[in-house]
Design an enzyme around this catalytic site. Structure first.
Site, PDB file in Angstrom:
ATOM      1  N   LYS A 196      -0.822  -9.389   3.243  1.00  0.00           N
ATOM      2  CA  LYS A 196      -0.084  -8.889   4.405  1.00  0.00           C
ATOM      3  C   LYS A 196      -0.964  -7.920   5.177  1.00  0.00           C
ATOM      4  O   LYS A 196      -1.659  -7.097   4.574  1.00  0.00           O
ATOM      5  CB  LYS A 196       1.215  -8.193   3.992  1.00  0.00           C
ATOM      6  CG  LYS A 196       2.028  -7.654   5.192  1.00  0.00           C
ATOM      7  CD  LYS A 196       3.396  -7.181   4.774  1.00  0.00           C
ATOM      8  CE  LYS A 196       3.382  -5.864   4.050  1.00  0.00           C
ATOM      9  NZ  LYS A 196       2.923  -4.731   4.936  1.00  0.00           N
ATOM     10  N   GLU A 239       9.606  -3.791  10.685  1.00  0.00           N
ATOM     11  CA  GLU A 239       9.968  -2.483  10.143  1.00  0.00           C
ATOM     12  C   GLU A 239      10.434  -1.548  11.251  1.00  0.00           C
ATOM     13  O   GLU A 239       9.749  -1.368  12.266  1.00  0.00           O
ATOM     14  CB  GLU A 239       8.786  -1.859   9.390  1.00  0.00           C
ATOM     15  CG  GLU A 239       9.115  -0.503   8.797  1.00  0.00           C
ATOM     16  CD  GLU A 239       8.077   0.004   7.816  1.00  0.00           C
ATOM     17  OE1 GLU A 239       8.247   1.138   7.323  1.00  0.00           O
ATOM     18  OE2 GLU A 239       7.107  -0.733   7.532  1.00  0.00           O
ATOM     19  N   ASP A 251      -0.716  -6.165   0.065  1.00  0.00           N
ATOM     20  CA  ASP A 251      -1.127  -5.510   1.304  1.00  0.00           C
ATOM     21  C   ASP A 251      -2.645  -5.389   1.379  1.00  0.00           C
ATOM     22  O   ASP A 251      -3.305  -5.054   0.384  1.00  0.00           O
ATOM     23  CB  ASP A 251      -0.531  -4.103   1.380  1.00  0.00           C
ATOM     24  CG  ASP A 251       0.751  -4.061   2.181  1.00  0.00           C
ATOM     25  OD1 ASP A 251       0.951  -4.928   3.055  1.00  0.00           O
ATOM     26  OD2 ASP A 251       1.569  -3.143   1.941  1.00  0.00           O
ATOM     27  N   ASP A 266       0.835  -1.199   0.000  1.00  0.00           N
ATOM     28  CA  ASP A 266       0.000   0.000   0.000  1.00  0.00           C
ATOM     29  C   ASP A 266       0.871   1.251   0.000  1.00  0.00           C
ATOM     30  O   ASP A 266       0.363   2.368  -0.065  1.00  0.00           O
ATOM     31  CB  ASP A 266      -1.014  -0.001   1.148  1.00  0.00           C
ATOM     32  CG  ASP A 266      -0.384  -0.147   2.519  1.00  0.00           C
ATOM     33  OD1 ASP A 266       0.856  -0.225   2.616  1.00  0.00           O
ATOM     34  OD2 ASP A 266      -1.132  -0.193   3.524  1.00  0.00           O
ATOM     35  N   SER A 267       2.194   1.050   0.029  1.00  0.00           N
ATOM     36  CA  SER A 267       3.144   2.128  -0.249  1.00  0.00           C
ATOM     37  C   SER A 267       2.927   2.661  -1.664  1.00  0.00           C
ATOM     38  O   SER A 267       3.485   3.698  -2.043  1.00  0.00           O
ATOM     39  CB  SER A 267       4.585   1.629  -0.090  1.00  0.00           C
ATOM     40  OG  SER A 267       4.790   0.422  -0.812  1.00  0.00           O
TER      41      SER A 267
END
Length: 278
Positions: free
Chosen positions: A112, A181, A83, A44-45
């Site tokens: 994810k 992360e 995502d 979703d980046s």
């Protein structure tokens, strides 16, 4: 043949580092696939690296399905993880619907989601439905408004212990792998040692079972953003700018298109076609 969950998990067993990259379109996915990347993340980046948003929050399930499908068409061998975007897994029912779309319509092999122990009922339910789930702990971008700013997670005793407990809970719920992360390297190493499933680090040091990078960072496509944890393996931004400038100049001086870029036509045919026309 496409990589499977078992293939990825066996890489941890063999001690073989797992390289993962984000991909958002078919062309780039095909290039990464040809290079041998075993796992691609349709992140979703997408929001702040492709669609022009300031965060991942505005990304919708329709956005994710569309871009996941593009990546699935481009990559024939890599395992594709998609995502689940913001608030698409707030309930069990919502999670199942979102995962179904990402796998049936998008062609993902896994999904994810972000979050720790609170997410274990969701993970467990998805796994029961046949959906492979990758977890995501540490700094979780969908919680950007909660965190206030991007910062390393797990530096206090309580926070470190909570991350370890979250990781174990996600594994117990059936997650097949876990992204860590912005977690201190020693803590990421300790989590990796305690888990049977692979850990994939981003800003979490060298001791995870694998690494994931946002492809726009790795390729040097953005002059305005260079995270500390990212390494540029290319510097494509000036190359693309210079190519565009050269194209503009060639059009301006009429050196493009040249004869070799143009199609010919029989002059008699053209003359007859123009007869009688003003």
């Amino acid at each position: 043949m496409r990589k499977t969950i078992t293939d990825i998990q066996q890489m941890k067993v063999r001690g073989e580092p797992i390289a993962m990259l984000t991909a958002y379109d078919a062309v780039t996915a095909a290039l990464f696939d040809a290079a041998g990347v075993p796992m691609l993340l349709v992140g979703d980046s997408l929001g702040d690296n492709v669609l022009g948003f300031g965060s991942t929050i505005p990304v919708t399930i329709d956005d994710m399905v569309r871009h996941t499908a593009a990546v699935a068409r481009g990559a024939q061998s890599a395992l594709i993880v998609a995502d689940m975007p913001f608030l698409t897994y707030a309930t069990l029912e919502m999670a199942v619907v979102a995962a179904r779309r990402l796998m049936q319509e998008g062609g993902a092999q896994a999904v994810k989601l972000e979050g720790g122990q609170a997410m274990t009922p969701i993970v467990r339910r998805l796994v029961e439905c046949g959906v492979p789930v990758m977890g995501h702990l540490g700094y979780t971008p969908q919680s950007a408004h909660v965190f206030g700013k991007v910062r390393v997670q797990g530096r206090s005793v309580a926070a470190a212990r909570r991350l370890i407990e979250d990781a174990l809970a996600l594994e117990s719920a059936g997650a097949f792998a876990l992204v860590l992360e912005l977690v201190p390297a020693p803590l990421a190493a300790a989590i990796t040692e305690r888990l049977r499933i692979p850990t994939i680090g981003i800003g979490a040091g060298p001791h995870c079972d694998g690494q994931v990078q946002v492809s726009t960072d790795m390729l040097g496509l953005r002059d305005d953003f260079k995270p500390r944890h990212a390494r540029r393996f290319a510097d494509l931004a000036p190359i693309i700018r210079n190519a565009a400038a050269a194209y503009i100049a060639a059009v301006g001086e009429r050196s493009f298109p040249a004869d070799e870029h143009s199609s010919r036509m029989d002059e008699t045919v053209l003359r007859e076609a123009l007869e009688g026309l003003s």
